[in-house]
Every structure is written in structure tokens, then in C-alpha cells.
Design a protein around this motif. Structure first.
Motif, PDB file in Angstrom:
ATOM      1  N   PHE A 217      -5.718  -8.380  -7.902  1.00 36.21           N
ATOM      2  CA  PHE A 217      -5.876  -7.136  -7.147  1.00 36.21           C
ATOM      3  C   PHE A 217      -5.758  -7.393  -5.648  1.00 36.21           C
ATOM      4  N   THR A 218      -6.290  -8.504  -5.183  1.00 38.55           N
ATOM      5  CA  THR A 218      -6.225  -8.840  -3.762  1.00 38.55           C
ATOM      6  C   THR A 218      -4.789  -9.074  -3.320  1.00 38.55           C
ATOM      7  N   ILE A 219      -3.993  -9.707  -4.152  1.00 34.45           N
ATOM      8  CA  ILE A 219      -2.576  -9.918  -3.814  1.00 34.45           C
ATOM      9  C   ILE A 219      -1.864  -8.578  -3.671  1.00 34.45           C
ATOM     10  N   VAL A 220      -2.112  -7.670  -4.592  1.00 36.83           N
ATOM     11  CA  VAL A 220      -1.477  -6.345  -4.529  1.00 36.83           C
ATOM     12  C   VAL A 220      -1.897  -5.606  -3.259  1.00 36.83           C
ATOM     13  N   VAL A 221      -3.191  -5.616  -2.963  1.00 34.60           N
ATOM     14  CA  VAL A 221      -3.698  -4.929  -1.765  1.00 34.60           C
ATOM     15  C   VAL A 221      -3.128  -5.566  -0.506  1.00 34.60           C
ATOM     16  N   THR A 222      -3.061  -6.889  -0.467  1.00 31.37           N
ATOM     17  CA  THR A 222      -2.575  -7.602   0.716  1.00 31.37           C
ATOM     18  C   THR A 222      -1.096  -7.324   0.967  1.00 31.37           C
ATOM     19  N   ILE A 223      -0.335  -7.102  -0.084  1.00 31.51           N
ATOM     20  CA  ILE A 223       1.078  -6.777   0.091  1.00 31.51           C
ATOM     21  C   ILE A 223       1.260  -5.313   0.482  1.00 31.51           C
ATOM     22  N   LEU A 224       0.456  -4.426  -0.084  1.00 29.54           N
ATOM     23  CA  LEU A 224       0.623  -2.998   0.175  1.00 29.54           C
ATOM     24  C   LEU A 224       0.140  -2.556   1.556  1.00 29.54           C
ATOM     25  N   ILE A 225      -0.895  -3.185   2.085  1.00 34.62           N
ATOM     26  CA  ILE A 225      -1.458  -2.757   3.377  1.00 34.62           C
ATOM     27  C   ILE A 225      -0.417  -2.786   4.500  1.00 34.62           C
ATOM     28  N   PRO A 226       0.301  -3.883   4.723  1.00 38.39           N
ATOM     29  CA  PRO A 226       1.280  -3.855   5.817  1.00 38.39           C
ATOM     30  C   PRO A 226       2.431  -2.885   5.552  1.00 38.39           C
ATOM     31  N   ILE A 227       2.822  -2.746   4.286  1.00 35.41           N
ATOM     32  CA  ILE A 227       3.917  -1.823   3.971  1.00 35.41           C
ATOM     33  C   ILE A 227       3.524  -0.389   4.322  1.00 35.41           C
ATOM     34  N   VAL A 228       2.350   0.026   3.872  1.00 39.64           N
ATOM     35  CA  VAL A 228       1.875   1.386   4.163  1.00 39.64           C
ATOM     36  C   VAL A 228       1.688   1.569   5.666  1.00 39.64           C
ATOM     37  N   GLY A 229       1.101   0.578   6.319  1.00 38.93           N
ATOM     38  CA  GLY A 229       0.864   0.680   7.755  1.00 38.93           C
ATOM     39  C   GLY A 229       2.146   0.761   8.560  1.00 38.93           C
ATOM     40  N   ILE A 230       3.123  -0.060   8.218  1.00 36.47           N
ATOM     41  CA  ILE A 230       4.383  -0.060   8.962  1.00 36.47           C
ATOM     42  C   ILE A 230       5.153   1.231   8.730  1.00 36.47           C
ATOM     43  N   LEU A 231       5.245   1.654   7.474  1.00 36.71           N
ATOM     44  CA  LEU A 231       6.001   2.873   7.175  1.00 36.71           C
ATOM     45  C   LEU A 231       5.406   4.095   7.865  1.00 36.71           C
ATOM     46  N   ASN A 232       4.098   4.177   7.924  1.00 36.22           N
ATOM     47  CA  ASN A 232       3.479   5.333   8.552  1.00 36.22           C
ATOM     48  C   ASN A 232       3.400   5.207  10.068  1.00 36.22           C
ATOM     49  N   SER A 233       3.424   3.997  10.598  1.00 35.02           N
ATOM     50  CA  SER A 233       3.378   3.822  12.048  1.00 35.02           C
ATOM     51  C   SER A 233       4.723   4.066  12.711  1.00 35.02           C
ATOM     52  N   MET A 234       5.771   4.185  11.920  1.00 38.84           N
ATOM     53  CA  MET A 234       7.089   4.450  12.503  1.00 38.84           C
ATOM     54  C   MET A 234       7.135   5.804  13.202  1.00 38.84           C
ATOM     55  N   SER A 235       6.296   6.720  12.763  1.00 34.77           N
ATOM     56  CA  SER A 235       6.329   8.059  13.354  1.00 34.77           C
ATOM     57  C   SER A 235       5.254   8.246  14.423  1.00 34.77           C
ATOM     58  N   ARG A 236       4.775   7.148  14.981  1.00 36.69           N
ATOM     59  CA  ARG A 236       3.714   7.280  15.983  1.00 36.69           C
ATOM     60  C   ARG A 236       4.266   7.869  17.272  1.00 36.69           C
ATOM     61  N   TYR A 237       3.351   8.378  18.055  1.00 40.64           N
ATOM     62  CA  TYR A 237       3.719   9.062  19.285  1.00 40.64           C
ATOM     63  C   TYR A 237       4.112   8.044  20.355  1.00 40.64           C
ATOM     64  N   GLU A 238       4.927   8.481  21.269  1.00 39.18           N
ATOM     65  CA  GLU A 238       5.354   7.612  22.356  1.00 39.18           C
ATOM     66  C   GLU A 238       4.156   7.255  23.230  1.00 39.18           C
ATOM     67  N   GLY A 239       4.045   5.984  23.574  1.00 38.26           N
ATOM     68  CA  GLY A 239       2.951   5.524  24.409  1.00 38.26           C
ATOM     69  C   GLY A 239       1.724   5.074  23.635  1.00 38.26           C
ATOM     70  N   MET A 240       1.763   5.141  22.313  1.00 45.12           N
ATOM     71  CA  MET A 240       0.633   4.696  21.474  1.00 45.12           C
ATOM     72  C   MET A 240       1.019   3.415  20.758  1.00 45.12           C
ATOM     73  N   ASN A 241       0.082   2.472  20.707  1.00 45.63           N
ATOM     74  CA  ASN A 241       0.348   1.298  19.890  1.00 45.63           C
ATOM     75  C   ASN A 241      -0.139   1.561  18.466  1.00 45.63           C
TER      76      ASN A 241
END
Length: 103
Positions: free
Chosen positions: A40-64
Motif C-alpha cells: 500500500f505504501t508503494i502505491v501511495v508513494t507513486i500516486l502522490i507526486p502524480i496527483v500533485g503534479i497533474l493538479n499543480s499544472m493549473s496553478r495561478y501565476e506567481g504561486m509555487n
């Protein structure tokens, strides 16, 4: 377009943390210790960056990425809650491994 990002050392530490978590989980899988938990930890560890990166692509200008994650968490976005819960789970997993009682 111009986006801000976190410093490089933050990303290096974050991905080293994730890679070492995957390594520890694989070691636990091979030694048959906490098999389901390690899987379960392997699955979670792989999914966290994928979800974070895919959703952070639409972040607002000037935000990290961190500012965007926190703002979306305060707005009640499900993906940000899943990322936070996943990271907390990994921290608990490390605490369980590091501070386990010897029998």
C-alpha cells in the motif's frame, strides 16, 4: 508564462524521501515484513507526486506548488486533501519502521 517554483533543494529532498520510502517498502516486501502495508505504501508513494503534479499544472501565476496546495486545501479540493493524507501516511509509516518495538 511565468511560474514560481520551490527551490531545487526542496525538490531533491522531497524526491529522495519518496525514493527512500519506495526502497524501504520494497525491502519490507522482500523480507515478508508488513507485506500489505508495504505494498500500500508503494502505491501511495507513486500516486502522490502524480496527483500533485497533474493538479499543480493549473496553478495561478506567481504561486509555487506548496502555496497552491495549501490554497486548494483551504478551498476544500479533494485532491489536495488526498495528497496531504498520503504524505502524513508516509510519515506515519516511517515512524512505525524507525520506532518499532523490539521483541
Amino acid at each position: 508564462m511565468y511560474w514560481e517554483t520551490l527551490p531545487h533543494f526542496v525538490w531533491v529532498l522531497f524526491y529522495l524521501f519518496l525514493l527512500s520510502t519506495i526502497g524501504l517498502s520494497i525491502w519490507n516486501l522482500r523480507s515478508k515484513k508488513r507485506y500489505k502495508l508495504a505494498l500500500f505504501t508503494i502505491v501511495v508513494t507513486i500516486l502522490i507526486p502524480i496527483v500533485g503534479i497533474l493538479n499543480s499544472m493549473s496553478r495561478y501565476e506567481g504561486m509555487n506548488e506548496l502555496e497552491y496546495l495549501i490554497s486548494k486545501l483551504l478551498e476544500g479540493e479533494i485532491w489536495s486533501l488526498l495528497v496531504i493524507i498520503g504524505l502524513l501516511y508516509i510519515l506515519v509509516y516511517w515512524c512505525m519502521i524507525l520506532f518499532k518495538k523490539t521483541r
